[in-house]
Design a protein around this motif. Structure first.
Motif, mmCIF file in Angstrom:
data_model
loop_
_atom_site.group_PDB
_atom_site.id
_atom_site.type_symbol
_atom_site.label_atom_id
_atom_site.label_comp_id
_atom_site.label_asym_id
_atom_site.label_seq_id
_atom_site.Cartn_x
_atom_site.Cartn_y
_atom_site.Cartn_z
ATOM 1 N N CYS A 70 -19.142 -24.764 -20.994
ATOM 2 C CA CYS A 70 -18.073 -25.235 -21.556
ATOM 3 C C CYS A 70 -16.882 -25.963 -20.355
ATOM 4 O O CYS A 70 -15.863 -26.710 -20.858
ATOM 5 N N CYS A 71 -17.376 -25.899 -19.124
ATOM 6 C CA CYS A 71 -16.508 -26.290 -18.064
ATOM 7 C C CYS A 71 -17.240 -27.100 -17.057
ATOM 8 O O CYS A 71 -18.468 -26.960 -16.918
ATOM 9 N N GLY A 72 -16.413 -27.573 -15.712
ATOM 10 C CA GLY A 72 -17.237 -28.044 -14.996
ATOM 11 C C GLY A 72 -17.742 -29.523 -15.088
ATOM 12 O O GLY A 72 -17.493 -30.060 -16.291
ATOM 13 N N PRO A 73 -18.413 -29.993 -14.150
ATOM 14 C CA PRO A 73 -18.992 -31.315 -14.192
ATOM 15 C C PRO A 73 -20.167 -31.560 -15.183
ATOM 16 O O PRO A 73 -20.477 -32.648 -15.360
ATOM 17 N N ASN A 74 -20.796 -30.313 -15.590
ATOM 18 C CA ASN A 74 -21.920 -30.484 -16.286
ATOM 19 C C ASN A 74 -21.561 -29.817 -17.525
ATOM 20 O O ASN A 74 -22.529 -28.918 -18.259
ATOM 21 N N ALA A 75 -20.610 -29.887 -18.167
ATOM 22 C CA ALA A 75 -20.119 -29.449 -19.366
ATOM 23 C C ALA A 75 -21.133 -29.731 -20.653
ATOM 24 O O ALA A 75 -21.372 -31.009 -20.705
ATOM 25 N N SER A 76 -21.496 -28.873 -21.237
ATOM 26 C CA SER A 76 -22.341 -29.366 -22.579
ATOM 27 C C SER A 76 -21.902 -30.055 -23.369
ATOM 28 O O SER A 76 -20.562 -29.891 -23.896
ATOM 29 N N PRO A 77 -22.320 -31.396 -24.112
ATOM 30 C CA PRO A 77 -21.553 -32.171 -24.926
ATOM 31 C C PRO A 77 -21.165 -31.195 -26.302
ATOM 32 O O PRO A 77 -19.986 -31.729 -26.742
ATOM 33 N N GLU A 78 -21.881 -30.298 -26.678
ATOM 34 C CA GLU A 78 -21.306 -29.398 -27.845
ATOM 35 C C GLU A 78 -19.956 -28.840 -27.363
ATOM 36 O O GLU A 78 -19.430 -28.513 -28.198
ATOM 37 N N ALA A 79 -20.034 -28.233 -26.410
ATOM 38 C CA ALA A 79 -18.986 -27.463 -25.859
ATOM 39 C C ALA A 79 -17.749 -28.524 -25.779
ATOM 40 O O ALA A 79 -16.590 -28.420 -26.159
ATOM 41 N N VAL A 80 -17.817 -29.866 -25.297
ATOM 42 C CA VAL A 80 -16.826 -30.831 -25.054
ATOM 43 C C VAL A 80 -16.358 -31.259 -26.438
ATOM 44 O O VAL A 80 -15.148 -31.054 -26.696
ATOM 45 N N ALA A 81 -17.107 -31.431 -27.609
ATOM 46 C CA ALA A 81 -16.723 -31.692 -28.822
ATOM 47 C C ALA A 81 -16.047 -30.483 -29.318
ATOM 48 O O ALA A 81 -15.148 -30.763 -30.178
ATOM 49 N N SER A 82 -16.382 -29.320 -29.257
ATOM 50 C CA SER A 82 -15.862 -28.207 -29.833
ATOM 51 C C SER A 82 -14.718 -27.949 -29.277
ATOM 52 O O SER A 82 -13.436 -28.096 -30.190
ATOM 53 N N LEU A 83 -14.311 -28.022 -28.055
ATOM 54 C CA LEU A 83 -13.086 -27.790 -27.404
ATOM 55 C C LEU A 83 -12.098 -29.004 -27.834
ATOM 56 O O LEU A 83 -10.972 -28.819 -27.898
ATOM 57 N N ALA A 84 -12.493 -30.360 -27.999
ATOM 58 C CA ALA A 84 -11.878 -31.456 -28.411
ATOM 59 C C ALA A 84 -11.276 -31.237 -29.918
ATOM 60 O O ALA A 84 -10.420 -31.985 -30.234
ATOM 61 N N GLY A 85 -11.618 -30.341 -30.634
ATOM 62 C CA GLY A 85 -11.680 -30.109 -31.934
ATOM 63 C C GLY A 85 -12.604 -31.015 -32.723
ATOM 64 O O GLY A 85 -12.226 -31.211 -34.284
ATOM 65 N N GLU A 86 -13.366 -31.706 -32.221
ATOM 66 C CA GLU A 86 -14.238 -32.411 -33.067
ATOM 67 C C GLU A 86 -15.202 -31.796 -34.226
ATOM 68 O O GLU A 86 -15.262 -32.160 -35.291
ATOM 69 N N VAL A 87 -15.681 -30.580 -33.705
ATOM 70 C CA VAL A 87 -16.529 -29.890 -34.492
ATOM 71 C C VAL A 87 -15.763 -29.233 -35.911
ATOM 72 O O VAL A 87 -16.147 -29.177 -36.822
ATOM 73 N N ALA A 88 -14.586 -28.781 -35.434
ATOM 74 C CA ALA A 88 -13.661 -28.308 -36.637
ATOM 75 C C ALA A 88 -13.284 -29.364 -37.480
ATOM 76 O O ALA A 88 -13.194 -29.189 -38.788
ATOM 77 N N ALA A 89 -12.942 -30.622 -36.901
ATOM 78 C CA ALA A 89 -12.890 -31.751 -38.003
ATOM 79 C C ALA A 89 -13.898 -32.087 -38.762
ATOM 80 O O ALA A 89 -13.809 -32.481 -39.653
ATOM 81 N N GLN A 90 -15.166 -31.933 -38.266
ATOM 82 C CA GLN A 90 -16.300 -32.259 -38.935
ATOM 83 C C GLN A 90 -16.360 -31.186 -39.986
ATOM 84 O O GLN A 90 -16.830 -31.566 -41.171
ATOM 85 N N TYR A 91 -16.246 -30.014 -39.697
ATOM 86 C CA TYR A 91 -15.951 -29.070 -40.832
ATOM 87 C C TYR A 91 -14.983 -29.442 -42.110
ATOM 88 O O TYR A 91 -15.751 -29.029 -43.162
ATOM 89 N N ARG A 92 -13.911 -29.635 -41.658
ATOM 90 C CA ARG A 92 -12.905 -29.930 -42.469
ATOM 91 C C ARG A 92 -13.326 -31.042 -43.467
ATOM 92 O O ARG A 92 -13.232 -30.899 -44.623
ATOM 93 N N GLU A 93 -14.100 -32.021 -42.743
ATOM 94 C CA GLU A 93 -14.462 -33.230 -43.502
ATOM 95 C C GLU A 93 -15.615 -32.885 -44.566
ATOM 96 O O GLU A 93 -15.569 -33.277 -45.566
ATOM 97 N N LEU A 94 -16.632 -32.042 -44.207
ATOM 98 C CA LEU A 94 -17.898 -31.889 -44.986
ATOM 99 C C LEU A 94 -17.092 -30.831 -46.084
ATOM 100 O O LEU A 94 -17.573 -30.989 -47.173
ATOM 101 N N LYS A 95 -16.249 -29.777 -45.747
ATOM 102 C CA LYS A 95 -15.647 -28.992 -46.780
ATOM 103 C C LYS A 95 -14.916 -29.911 -47.749
ATOM 104 O O LYS A 95 -14.971 -29.633 -49.121
ATOM 105 N N HIS A 96 -14.217 -30.973 -47.324
ATOM 106 C CA HIS A 96 -13.499 -31.660 -48.161
ATOM 107 C C HIS A 96 -14.244 -32.504 -49.113
ATOM 108 O O HIS A 96 -14.177 -32.660 -50.149
#
Length: 107
Positions: A70-96
């Motif tokens: 989740c940190c450092g120069p080799n942060a996983s794309p999934e972690a970066v998206a999750s920390l940026a709120g993108e995964v939560a936004a996808q969930y809300r959109e899907l739920k909507h």
């Protein structure tokens, strides 16, 4: 190598019991915390734990060969998206969208 656990497993990371996105209000699993089948993944660098669902919108565990950071120069794309709120936004959109589809079908 990725460390994984399920809810109910004892962990030597007692100080890291909250999902890494909880402090950012991006955790999707607050209501699911007590489920025994909820998967977790740990950052390979800082050992912060994350609900797998909060990281990639599914509850499938990582394999030991997978690398999650989740940190450092080799942060996983999934972690970066999750920390940026993108995964939560996808969930809300899907739920909507699911709610709208149900309304269109008369449910």
């Amino acid at each position: 190598m990725v460390k994984t656990k399920k809810n109910g497993d004892d962990s030597d990371d007692a100080d890291k019991e909250k999902c890494g996105v909880a402090k950012l209000s991006h955790c999707l699993c607050v209501k699911l915390e007590r489920r025994k089948d909820l998967q977790w993944v740990s950052c390979s660098d800082c050992s912060q734990w994350f609900h797998v669902y909060c990281v990639r919108l599914n509850n499938q565990s990582y394999t030991e060969e997978d690398v999650f950071s989740c940190c450092g120069p080799n942060a996983s794309p999934e972690a970066v998206a999750s920390l940026a709120g993108e995964v939560a936004a996808q969930y809300r959109e899907l739920k909507h969208k699911t709610t709208i589809e149900a309304l269109k079908q008369g449910y």
